[in-house]
Design a protein around this motif. Structure first.
Motif, PDB file in Angstrom:
ATOM      1  N   GLY A 116       0.794  -1.217   0.000  1.00 37.64           N
ATOM      2  CA  GLY A 116       0.000   0.000   0.000  1.00 37.64           C
ATOM      3  C   GLY A 116       0.829   1.271   0.000  1.00 37.64           C
ATOM      4  O   GLY A 116       1.951   1.308  -0.507  1.00 37.64           O
ATOM      5  N   GLN A 117       0.254   2.322   0.567  1.00 44.76           N
ATOM      6  CA  GLN A 117       0.880   3.635   0.546  1.00 44.76           C
ATOM      7  C   GLN A 117       2.187   3.657   1.341  1.00 44.76           C
ATOM      8  O   GLN A 117       2.316   2.983   2.359  1.00 44.76           O
ATOM      9  N   LYS A 118       3.102   4.469   0.846  1.00 42.14           N
ATOM     10  CA  LYS A 118       4.449   4.513   1.408  1.00 42.14           C
ATOM     11  C   LYS A 118       4.740   5.860   2.064  1.00 42.14           C
ATOM     12  O   LYS A 118       4.183   6.885   1.683  1.00 42.14           O
ATOM     13  N   ILE A 119       5.638   5.825   3.041  1.00 40.30           N
ATOM     14  CA  ILE A 119       6.171   7.037   3.659  1.00 40.30           C
ATOM     15  C   ILE A 119       7.515   7.322   3.003  1.00 40.30           C
ATOM     16  O   ILE A 119       8.412   6.461   3.003  1.00 40.30           O
ATOM     17  N   LEU A 120       7.647   8.501   2.423  1.00 39.80           N
ATOM     18  CA  LEU A 120       8.842   8.866   1.669  1.00 39.80           C
ATOM     19  C   LEU A 120       9.611   9.982   2.358  1.00 39.80           C
ATOM     20  O   LEU A 120       9.014  10.839   3.019  1.00 39.80           O
ATOM     21  N   VAL A 121      10.909   9.997   2.161  1.00 42.46           N
ATOM     22  CA  VAL A 121      11.725  11.138   2.580  1.00 42.46           C
ATOM     23  C   VAL A 121      12.636  11.548   1.421  1.00 42.46           C
ATOM     24  O   VAL A 121      12.963  10.746   0.541  1.00 42.46           O
ATOM     25  N   SER A 122      13.039  12.806   1.439  1.00 41.65           N
ATOM     26  CA  SER A 122      13.967  13.303   0.428  1.00 41.65           C
ATOM     27  C   SER A 122      15.333  12.641   0.611  1.00 41.65           C
ATOM     28  O   SER A 122      15.660  12.130   1.691  1.00 41.65           O
ATOM     29  N   ASP A 123      16.119  12.678  -0.445  1.00 41.00           N
ATOM     30  CA  ASP A 123      17.463  12.113  -0.335  1.00 41.00           C
ATOM     31  C   ASP A 123      18.291  12.888   0.684  1.00 41.00           C
ATOM     32  O   ASP A 123      19.065  12.285   1.448  1.00 41.00           O
ATOM     33  N   ALA A 124      18.097  14.203   0.724  1.00 41.10           N
ATOM     34  CA  ALA A 124      18.851  15.012   1.689  1.00 41.10           C
ATOM     35  C   ALA A 124      18.521  14.608   3.122  1.00 41.10           C
ATOM     36  O   ALA A 124      19.418  14.466   3.965  1.00 41.10           O
ATOM     37  N   ALA A 125      17.218  14.390   3.395  1.00 41.18           N
ATOM     38  CA  ALA A 125      16.820  13.969   4.742  1.00 41.18           C
ATOM     39  C   ALA A 125      17.359  12.581   5.052  1.00 41.18           C
ATOM     40  O   ALA A 125      17.838  12.321   6.166  1.00 41.18           O
ATOM     41  N   TYR A 126      17.303  11.701   4.077  1.00 39.10           N
ATOM     42  CA  TYR A 126      17.769  10.325   4.280  1.00 39.10           C
ATOM     43  C   TYR A 126      19.262  10.304   4.591  1.00 39.10           C
ATOM     44  O   TYR A 126      19.709   9.604   5.520  1.00 39.10           O
ATOM     45  N   THR A 132      13.883   6.292   9.420  1.00 41.28           N
ATOM     46  CA  THR A 132      12.676   5.677   9.986  1.00 41.28           C
ATOM     47  C   THR A 132      11.664   6.784  10.267  1.00 41.28           C
ATOM     48  O   THR A 132      12.039   7.959  10.434  1.00 41.28           O
ATOM     49  N   PRO A 133      10.354   6.463  10.332  1.00 43.10           N
ATOM     50  CA  PRO A 133       9.366   7.496  10.648  1.00 43.10           C
ATOM     51  C   PRO A 133       9.627   8.193  11.973  1.00 43.10           C
ATOM     52  O   PRO A 133       9.355   9.395  12.111  1.00 43.10           O
ATOM     53  N   LYS A 134      10.174   7.474  12.945  1.00 40.68           N
ATOM     54  CA  LYS A 134      10.477   8.072  14.244  1.00 40.68           C
ATOM     55  C   LYS A 134      11.432   9.252  14.112  1.00 40.68           C
ATOM     56  O   LYS A 134      11.355  10.243  14.876  1.00 40.68           O
ATOM     57  N   ALA A 135      12.318   9.203  13.131  1.00 31.76           N
ATOM     58  CA  ALA A 135      13.330  10.245  12.938  1.00 31.76           C
ATOM     59  C   ALA A 135      12.781  11.489  12.249  1.00 31.76           C
ATOM     60  O   ALA A 135      13.536  12.443  12.004  1.00 31.76           O
ATOM     61  N   ALA A 160       1.361   8.288  16.431  1.00 29.59           N
ATOM     62  CA  ALA A 160       1.824   6.942  16.790  1.00 29.59           C
ATOM     63  C   ALA A 160       3.283   6.949  17.234  1.00 29.59           C
ATOM     64  O   ALA A 160       3.674   6.198  18.142  1.00 29.59           O
ATOM     65  N   GLU A 161       4.095   7.795  16.618  1.00 31.53           N
ATOM     66  CA  GLU A 161       5.526   7.838  16.930  1.00 31.53           C
ATOM     67  C   GLU A 161       5.863   8.817  18.060  1.00 31.53           C
ATOM     68  O   GLU A 161       7.000   8.861  18.520  1.00 31.53           O
ATOM     69  N   GLY A 162       4.868   9.620  18.471  1.00 31.69           N
ATOM     70  CA  GLY A 162       5.130  10.597  19.520  1.00 31.69           C
ATOM     71  C   GLY A 162       6.052  11.711  19.079  1.00 31.69           C
ATOM     72  O   GLY A 162       6.899  12.177  19.845  1.00 31.69           O
ATOM     73  N   ILE A 163       5.884  12.145  17.834  1.00 25.92           N
ATOM     74  CA  ILE A 163       6.747  13.193  17.279  1.00 25.92           C
ATOM     75  C   ILE A 163       5.897  14.358  16.789  1.00 25.92           C
ATOM     76  O   ILE A 163       4.664  14.278  16.732  1.00 25.92           O
ATOM     77  N   ALA A 164       6.551  15.445  16.419  1.00 19.88           N
ATOM     78  CA  ALA A 164       5.877  16.607  15.840  1.00 19.88           C
ATOM     79  C   ALA A 164       6.338  16.790  14.398  1.00 19.88           C
ATOM     80  O   ALA A 164       7.528  16.624  14.095  1.00 19.88           O
ATOM     81  N   LEU A 165       5.399  17.104  13.505  1.00 18.92           N
ATOM     82  CA  LEU A 165       5.725  17.377  12.113  1.00 18.92           C
ATOM     83  C   LEU A 165       5.333  18.806  11.767  1.00 18.92           C
ATOM     84  O   LEU A 165       4.350  19.340  12.303  1.00 18.92           O
ATOM     85  N   GLU A 166       6.077  19.410  10.854  1.00 18.41           N
ATOM     86  CA  GLU A 166       5.714  20.714  10.311  1.00 18.41           C
ATOM     87  C   GLU A 166       5.030  20.479   8.972  1.00 18.41           C
ATOM     88  O   GLU A 166       5.677  20.101   7.988  1.00 18.41           O
ATOM     89  N   ILE A 206      11.979   5.281   0.522  1.00 22.58           N
ATOM     90  CA  ILE A 206      10.849   4.758   1.278  1.00 22.58           C
ATOM     91  C   ILE A 206      11.347   4.360   2.667  1.00 22.58           C
ATOM     92  O   ILE A 206      12.309   3.595   2.789  1.00 22.58           O
ATOM     93  N   ILE A 207      10.679   4.869   3.703  1.00 21.21           N
ATOM     94  CA  ILE A 207      11.114   4.538   5.066  1.00 21.21           C
ATOM     95  C   ILE A 207       9.998   3.880   5.898  1.00 21.21           C
ATOM     96  O   ILE A 207      10.208   3.594   7.081  1.00 21.21           O
ATOM     97  N   GLY A 208       8.844   3.629   5.290  1.00 18.55           N
ATOM     98  CA  GLY A 208       7.779   2.984   6.055  1.00 18.55           C
ATOM     99  C   GLY A 208       6.509   2.830   5.251  1.00 18.55           C
ATOM    100  O   GLY A 208       6.413   3.283   4.099  1.00 18.55           O
ATOM    101  N   ASN A 209       5.529   2.168   5.859  1.00 18.53           N
ATOM    102  CA  ASN A 209       4.242   1.909   5.234  1.00 18.53           C
ATOM    103  C   ASN A 209       3.119   2.558   6.035  1.00 18.53           C
ATOM    104  O   ASN A 209       3.071   2.442   7.270  1.00 18.53           O
ATOM    105  N   VAL A 210       2.210   3.223   5.354  1.00 23.51           N
ATOM    106  CA  VAL A 210       1.084   3.870   6.027  1.00 23.51           C
ATOM    107  C   VAL A 210       0.225   2.846   6.759  1.00 23.51           C
ATOM    108  O   VAL A 210      -0.292   3.106   7.843  1.00 23.51           O
TER     109      VAL A 210
END
Length: 337
Positions: A116-126, A132-135, A160-166, A206-210
């Protein structure tokens, strides 16, 4: 937006699950405008059109293509489109609260065992360690608009991860993709037919699955105007019946893979007319195959998931607390799951 019309299409026979309460329409060649995105997840409408199921049901269908979900909801409310498939958004819920729109069925769904749907990050972030989503704590997460499905997914992941997103609104899917590839945003979540080719290019990862965060998520729904739901029952039932036949064909060919390689190839070629149409077939095929998530049989609706989404929108102050499921969903059309 792009308009595509097939008038007088030949009705073809096809094995499909039909909605049990639906009968034959008492009309023919009724013009209907269907809102869609150029995504594999909208394949049921494309299949119903190309294989003549809409024409067989007496519907002369024209597609209007959009770049995001919320403008589609506005088009339904204004009468610029009759039926559409898209995610539940704050805009859709608010229009339902005003008596303008109704959800009448389910479409794309997250299902255990189906990619299914994926969690993506930029190459710079990776490269900076976001693997991982926690990061993702404190990182920029791309969305089209506040109150979009991307906003909902990102918030559920963060909770779920106990984090904050902008959250960074960029209005259109294409703009989100560009921002992610260039590193202007750090993360995003999207259907696999977009996620996997992006990851394959090396520009994102890809760093995770929705589904790990929102199991059994009812990703998209079928909806229409409140007027169509209340006063155009025969037309609405005919649309759902044809749509369901298209979904059944799609699932059999590319999700369950029960109809053989030749049928799967035919299905991919059909979808290619609408998805990655600007790419050669051999380049588009992997992305289309990667996007083969389940479309609910008989347009059944996971009302538990819809209720969870409605509750989240309320908790964020994105819709009124007074909105109820009955305002959002016309249960007279809906098979629950």
């Amino acid at each position: 937006m792009t308009d595509i019309s097939r008038r007088g299409a030949l009705g073809l026979l096809g094995g499909a699950a039909a909605l049990p309460m639906l009968g034959s329409p008492a009309f023919a060649n009724t013009k209907v405008t269907v809102g869609a995105l150029n995504f594999t997840s909208h394949a049921a409408s494309f299949v119903a059109f190309e294989r003549g199921y809409f024409a067989e049901a007496g519907l002369d269908v024209e597609f209007k293509f959009f770049q995001a979900a919320q403008p589609m909801a506005v088009a339904i409310a204004s009468g610029d489109a009759d039926y559409a498939v898209t995610s539940i958004t704050g805009g859709l819920i608010s229009l339902a609260e005003k008596g303008a729109t109704k959800v009448i069925g389910g479409a794309l769904t997250e299902e255990k065992g189906i990619d299914g749907q994926k969690i993506l990050v930029s190459d710079a972030a990776y490269q900076a360690g976001v693997t991982t989503p926690k990061a993702l704590d404190g990182k920029k997460f791309g969305i089209t608009q506040a109150g979009s499905s991307f906003h909902y997914m990102g918030a559920k992941i963060a909770q779920a991860e106990g984090i904050a997103l902008e959250f960074t609104p960029l209005q259109k899917v294409g703009a989100v993709i560009g921002a992610l590839k260039s590193g202007q945003i750090d993360a995003w979540s999207i259907v696999p037919h977009i996620a996997k080719p992006l990851a394959g290019s090396g520009a994102v990862h890809i760093i995770g699955n929705v589904a790990d965060y929102i199991p059994n998520y009812q990703v998209t729904t079928v909806f229409t105007s409140a007027n169509n739901a209340a006063n155009e029952r025969a037309k609405t039932e005919a649309f759902l019946k044809a749509f369901s036949k298209g979904a059944a064909d799609f699932n059999a060919a590319l999700v369950d893979k029960t109809t053989g390689e030749a049928d799967a190839e035919d299905m991919i070629k059909l979808i290619h007319k609408y998805v990655y149409a600007d790419k050669p077939y051999d380049k588009a095929k992997p992305g289309i195959v990667n996007g083969a998530m389940r479309i609910n049989e008989g347009a059944a609706l996971n009302t538990t998931s819809v209720q969870d989404q409605l509750d989240w929108f309320k908790s964020e102050g994105l819709v009124k607390d007074s909105v109820t499921m009955d305002m959002l969903v016309d249960s007279s059309y809906v098979q629950t799951m």
